[in-house]
Design an enzyme around this catalytic site. Structure first.
Site, PDB file in Angstrom:
ATOM      1  CG  ASN A  43      52.416  34.038  41.809  1.00  0.00           C
ATOM      2  OD1 ASN A  43      52.501  32.912  42.288  1.00  0.00           O
ATOM      3  ND2 ASN A  43      52.338  35.122  42.560  1.00  0.00           N
ATOM      4  CB  ILE A  44      57.470  33.753  37.590  1.00  0.00           C
ATOM      5  CG1 ILE A  44      57.201  32.228  37.537  1.00  0.00           C
ATOM      6  CG2 ILE A  44      58.972  34.049  37.619  1.00  0.00           C
ATOM      7  CD1 ILE A  44      57.794  31.411  38.668  1.00  0.00           C
ATOM      8  CD  GLU A  45      55.245  38.478  42.975  1.00  0.00           C
ATOM      9  OE1 GLU A  45      56.056  38.922  43.812  1.00  0.00           O
ATOM     10  OE2 GLU A  45      54.004  38.449  43.149  1.00  0.00           O
ATOM     11  CB  CYS A  54      49.046  35.492  36.298  1.00  0.00           C
ATOM     12  SG  CYS A  54      48.616  37.173  36.734  1.00  0.00           S
ATOM     13  CD  GLU A  56      45.529  32.743  37.054  1.00  0.00           C
ATOM     14  OE1 GLU A  56      46.722  33.073  37.251  1.00  0.00           O
ATOM     15  OE2 GLU A  56      44.587  33.250  37.666  1.00  0.00           O
ATOM     16  CB  CYS A  89      44.237  39.295  36.615  1.00  0.00           C
ATOM     17  SG  CYS A  89      45.381  38.822  35.307  1.00  0.00           S
ATOM     18  CB  CYS A  92      44.750  35.295  33.550  1.00  0.00           C
ATOM     19  SG  CYS A  92      46.448  35.431  34.151  1.00  0.00           S
TER      20      CYS A  92
END
Ligand code: THU
Length: 135
Positions: A43-45, A54, A56, A89, A92
């Site tokens: 995950n890259i925010e 996310c 995935e 989620c 995804c």
């Protein structure tokens, strides 16, 4: 062939690449291809929270960008450090449904040893797909 322990270990390595300074919740994903390669996602925010991506989806898009297609992907492994197993989620799941075969197993792991496996179809039954667009 799917080696569950190896899949988990690869997802753990992917998790280390997480950029999650806002949630502090690291997620790792590893896709296993037919030719035995693992493709990582984490995950890259973003400070504009809605732009967070996310693990995935990062892994799946990464695989496609390396030229893999749904028939080349045989498993997806996910790992988190939550006490309760984290499952993908809704966004995804929709992306998995479009870009992975519906019988692909999705292994969910926690660092502490919980695990659960469900197919893409089990995660998103009755999915919306291209057939629904037929007029
Ligand atoms: N996250 C994932 O990477 N995968 C999921 O299936 C659920 C949530 C990430 C998004 C965000 O960076 C953090 O976990 C907290 O929601």
């Amino acid at each position: 062939m799917i080696n569950k322990e190896e899949l988990k270990n690869e997802a753990i390595k992917a998790r280390e690449l997480s950029y999650s300074p806002y949630s502090h919740f690291k997620v790792g994903a590893a896709l296993l291809t037919k030719d035995g390669k693992y493709i990582y996602g984490a995950n890259i925010e973003n400070s504009a929270y809605g732009l967070c991506l996310c693990a995935e989806r990062n892994a799946i898009f990464g695989a496609y960008m390396q030229g893999y297609k749904k028939e080349d992907i045989i498993a997806l492994g996910l790992v988190t450090d939550s006490p309760k197993l984290a499952s993908p989620c809704g966004s995804c799941r929709q992306v998995m449904s479009e870009l992975l075969s519906h019988d692909v197993p999705v292994y969910m792991f926690t660092l502490k040893g919980e695990e659960l496996v469900k197919t893409v179809e089990e995660l998103l039954p009755y999915s919306f797909d291209s057939d629904n667009l037929d007029k």
